[in-house]
Write a protein that holds these residues in place. Structure first.
Motif, PDB file in Angstrom:
ATOM      1  N   UNK A 241       0.826  -1.205   0.000  1.00 33.47           N
ATOM      2  CA  UNK A 241       0.000   0.000   0.000  1.00 33.47           C
ATOM      3  C   UNK A 241       0.859   1.254   0.000  1.00 33.47           C
ATOM      4  N   UNK A 242       2.160   1.086   0.209  1.00 33.01           N
ATOM      5  CA  UNK A 242       3.073   2.248   0.243  1.00 33.01           C
ATOM      6  C   UNK A 242       4.083   2.046  -0.884  1.00 33.01           C
ATOM      7  N   UNK A 243       5.375   1.940  -0.572  1.00 35.85           N
ATOM      8  CA  UNK A 243       6.393   1.877  -1.632  1.00 35.85           C
ATOM      9  C   UNK A 243       6.338   0.608  -2.459  1.00 35.85           C
ATOM     10  N   UNK A 244       5.774  -0.460  -1.872  1.00 36.82           N
ATOM     11  CA  UNK A 244       5.701  -1.732  -2.588  1.00 36.82           C
ATOM     12  C   UNK A 244       4.725  -1.697  -3.750  1.00 36.82           C
ATOM     13  N   UNK A 245       3.981  -0.583  -3.872  1.00 41.08           N
ATOM     14  CA  UNK A 245       2.981  -0.507  -4.950  1.00 41.08           C
ATOM     15  C   UNK A 245       3.637  -0.543  -6.327  1.00 41.08           C
ATOM     16  N   UNK A 246       4.858  -0.020  -6.454  1.00 38.37           N
ATOM     17  CA  UNK A 246       5.475   0.006  -7.794  1.00 38.37           C
ATOM     18  C   UNK A 246       5.708  -1.419  -8.320  1.00 38.37           C
ATOM     19  N   UNK A 247       6.103  -2.315  -7.418  1.00 36.03           N
ATOM     20  CA  UNK A 247       6.268  -3.727  -7.807  1.00 36.03           C
ATOM     21  C   UNK A 247       4.897  -4.317  -8.139  1.00 36.03           C
ATOM     22  N   UNK A 248       3.903  -4.004  -7.289  1.00 33.88           N
ATOM     23  CA  UNK A 248       2.561  -4.568  -7.504  1.00 33.88           C
ATOM     24  C   UNK A 248       1.950  -4.077  -8.816  1.00 33.88           C
ATOM     25  N   UNK A 249       2.271  -2.827  -9.218  1.00 35.81           N
ATOM     26  CA  UNK A 249       1.704  -2.292 -10.463  1.00 35.81           C
ATOM     27  C   UNK A 249       2.173  -3.139 -11.652  1.00 35.81           C
ATOM     28  N   UNK A 250       3.476  -3.418 -11.694  1.00 38.94           N
ATOM     29  CA  UNK A 250       3.997  -4.200 -12.826  1.00 38.94           C
ATOM     30  C   UNK A 250       3.421  -5.611 -12.802  1.00 38.94           C
ATOM     31  N   UNK A 251       3.332  -6.195 -11.603  1.00 37.53           N
ATOM     32  CA  UNK A 251       2.763  -7.547 -11.505  1.00 37.53           C
ATOM     33  C   UNK A 251       1.307  -7.535 -11.994  1.00 37.53           C
ATOM     34  N   UNK A 252       0.592  -6.449 -11.630  1.00 32.43           N
ATOM     35  CA  UNK A 252      -0.808  -6.328 -12.067  1.00 32.43           C
ATOM     36  C   UNK A 252      -0.884  -6.167 -13.597  1.00 32.43           C
ATOM     37  N   UNK A 253      -0.041  -5.292 -14.157  1.00 28.58           N
ATOM     38  CA  UNK A 253      -0.093  -5.062 -15.605  1.00 28.58           C
ATOM     39  C   UNK A 253       0.283  -6.341 -16.366  1.00 28.58           C
ATOM     40  N   UNK A 254       1.241  -7.071 -15.833  1.00 29.29           N
ATOM     41  CA  UNK A 254       1.634  -8.354 -16.444  1.00 29.29           C
ATOM     42  C   UNK A 254       0.456  -9.329 -16.415  1.00 29.29           C
ATOM     43  N   UNK A 255      -0.219  -9.352 -15.243  1.00 27.76           N
ATOM     44  CA  UNK A 255      -1.360 -10.281 -15.113  1.00 27.76           C
ATOM     45  C   UNK A 255      -2.453  -9.896 -16.103  1.00 27.76           C
ATOM     46  N   UNK A 256      -2.686  -8.581 -16.279  1.00 25.49           N
ATOM     47  CA  UNK A 256      -3.726  -8.137 -17.224  1.00 25.49           C
ATOM     48  C   UNK A 256      -3.329  -8.557 -18.642  1.00 25.49           C
ATOM     49  N   UNK A 257      -2.045  -8.378 -18.957  1.00 24.15           N
ATOM     50  CA  UNK A 257      -1.559  -8.754 -20.306  1.00 24.15           C
ATOM     51  C   UNK A 257      -1.778 -10.265 -20.522  1.00 24.15           C
TER      52      UNK A 257
END
Ligand code: CMC
Length: 428
Positions: free
Chosen positions: A264-280
């Motif tokens: 919910x804080x700095x770890x969001x940048x990693x989660x964003x890429x993981x999310x975009x990869x999952x969407x792809x």
């Protein structure tokens, strides 16, 4: 005459002074309320609580303004360097040329770390997340510099600790990565600038010549500036609270790294890429994922969206989005997840759920895309955030000490069992 707010409760009236900041922010000072009335205030997550008066960073979440020591983030990101911004945050003013050279030289001189720290690093398995390794290595400085632990030390000693932290963090960060991939560590190259040295320690291999790409170094420098401070967020408040017990600066900063780690804080940048990869991988259907984010029975949130303070565009996100386009173009990279990110952003910005809640892309929505283009692996993203946030944490720790702030110790409203008698085990 200062303004007064009045609280009336059970027939009594209490007068509470109102304090005003230089940008006309107003706050009701409740520090004496309990003494006057027996009442405390309740504010889970400190959503509406000012924990300090600070002269470091101003941000206006409604207007999308962010300034370090009065300077707009847009100007600093375009015209300054990370070390200049670090000096500004920590010491309050932009350095003269002589001050800048002296500061940079001192930081360059302290990049090397004690060889025994490598033994600590060697003890970590390669599956260790680099954030855990980073916070441990920072905390280990308490063992290597026992004379620097007292926060009441001389100004010179404190400044030395500050320089050590700024100098050694890139070394620790690069070494945490080397531990992960199982490669030998690289030692700092003091002939290089701050970011180029970091890139060399990250990517140079023993058998190959490595020349840091100036486009990459510059993009990284800009990203670090954008992350350098953000007033009383979760990790910064952690640094201030830990430091308020008069724990050392190393222990306080190490705690900040741990607070930053969460998604919910700095770890969001990693989660964003993981999310975009999952969407792809799921076929690239943004709508399906937006619906998931809106579904209150689904824990999924649109990562990189929303912010505790910004209820308008995060100004850092605007700069990063532009930088992501530039960097990818300069490096000749065509990353399909950038297109997914843009599509998702556009869909969310038109969706009533996100519009009504004022949820906009935050700093982390596009930063991961640039990090990826720069060759930084996903689980190092939050470490990059920590590298950037370091001068902010230091400045906030220093301000808290200089203001001689009291120990951070919130109160609570107790809702547990009232007094009851102990029951022996065979009667339970
Ligand atoms: N996706 C879907 N719904 C969301 C999101 C999201 N990303 N963010 C907030 N909401 C909803 C939330 O469910 C709530 O809805 P309702 O009013 O119906 O209950 C409403 O918006 C308000 O959210 P909140 O959780 O009360 O807001 P907060 O200030 O407590 O949380 C936040 C802020 C950043 C933790 C949150 O927006 C979030 O989890 N975002 C995703 C994680 C993220 O990108 N974090 C990086 C923050 S920026 C980097 C940094 O400075 O650390």
């Amino acid at each position: 005459m200062s303004e007064i707010a009045k609280l009336s409760y059970q027939g009594n009236e209490y007068e509470l002074p109102v304090t005003k900041g230089t940008e006309n922010e107003e706050a009701i000072d409740i520090s004496k309320l309990r003494g006057q009335s027996g009442l405390i205030t309740l504010d889970p997550g400190f959503k509406n609580t000012g924990s300090t008066k600070s002269a470091i960073t101003f941000l206006d979440g409604e207007e999308g303004i962010l300034r370090y020591r009065g300077y707009n983030i847009e100007d600093l990101a375009e015209k300054s360097t990370f070390l200049e911004v670090s000096y500004l945050l920590i010491y309050g003013e932009l350095p003269t040329e002589a001050e800048y050279k002296k500061f940079t030289k001192k930081i360059t001189k302290h990049t090397l770390v004690h060889e025994d720290i490598k033994k600590i690093l060697d003890g970590f398995p390669s599956v260790a997340h680099p954030m855990g390794v980073l916070s441990s290595l920072i905390c280990s400085l308490t063992a290597f510099y026992p004379n620097s632990l007292d926060p009441n030390n001389s100004k010179e000693e404190i400044n030395l600790s500050i320089v050590r932290l700024l100098a050694k963090l890139p070394t620790f960060a690069a070494w945490a990565f080397k531990n992960k991939v199982g490669h030998p560590v690289n030692y700092p190259d003091n002939g290089l600038d701050y970011c180029s040295n970091f890139l060399k320690m990250m990517f140079a291999l023993p058998a190959e010549k490595f020349e840091p790409d100036p486009v990459i170094s510059k993009a990284l420098d800009k990203l670090l500036i954008l992350h350098a401070d953000h007033e009383q967020n979760c990790s910064t408040s952690t640094v201030r609270v830990v430091g308020s017990s008069q724990a050392s600066i190393y222990a306080s900063i190490s705690a900040g790294v741990n607070a930053l780690w969460g998604p919910l804080h700095g770890g969001a940048n990693q989660s964003v890429i993981e999310m975009l990869e999952a969407i792809k991988d799921d076929g690239g259907d943004s709508k399906k994922w937006l619906d998931k984010a809106k579904d209150k029975n689904d824990p999924f949130r649109l990562m990189g969206f929303g912010h505790r303070v910004y209820k308008n565009f995060d100004p850092r996100a605007k700069i990063i989005k532009k930088a992501a386009d530039e960097v990818l173009e300069k490096l000749g990279i065509d990353d399909p997840i950038l297109d997914i990110a843009k599509e998702l952003e556009m869909a969310a910005l038109q969706d009533p759920y996100f519009v009504e809640r004022k949820l906009y892309p935050n700093v982390d929505f596009y930063s991961g895309i640039i990090y990826r283009a720069l060759g930084i692996p996903t689980d190092m993203f939050t470490v990059m955030f920590a590298l950037g946030r370091l001068p902010g944490w230091i400045a906030q720790w220093k301000e808290m000490r200089e203001n001689n702030e009291p120990i951070g110790r919130p109160r609570q409203v107790y809702v547990g069992a009232t007094e009851r008698s102990y029951v022996p085990m065979d009667n339970r």
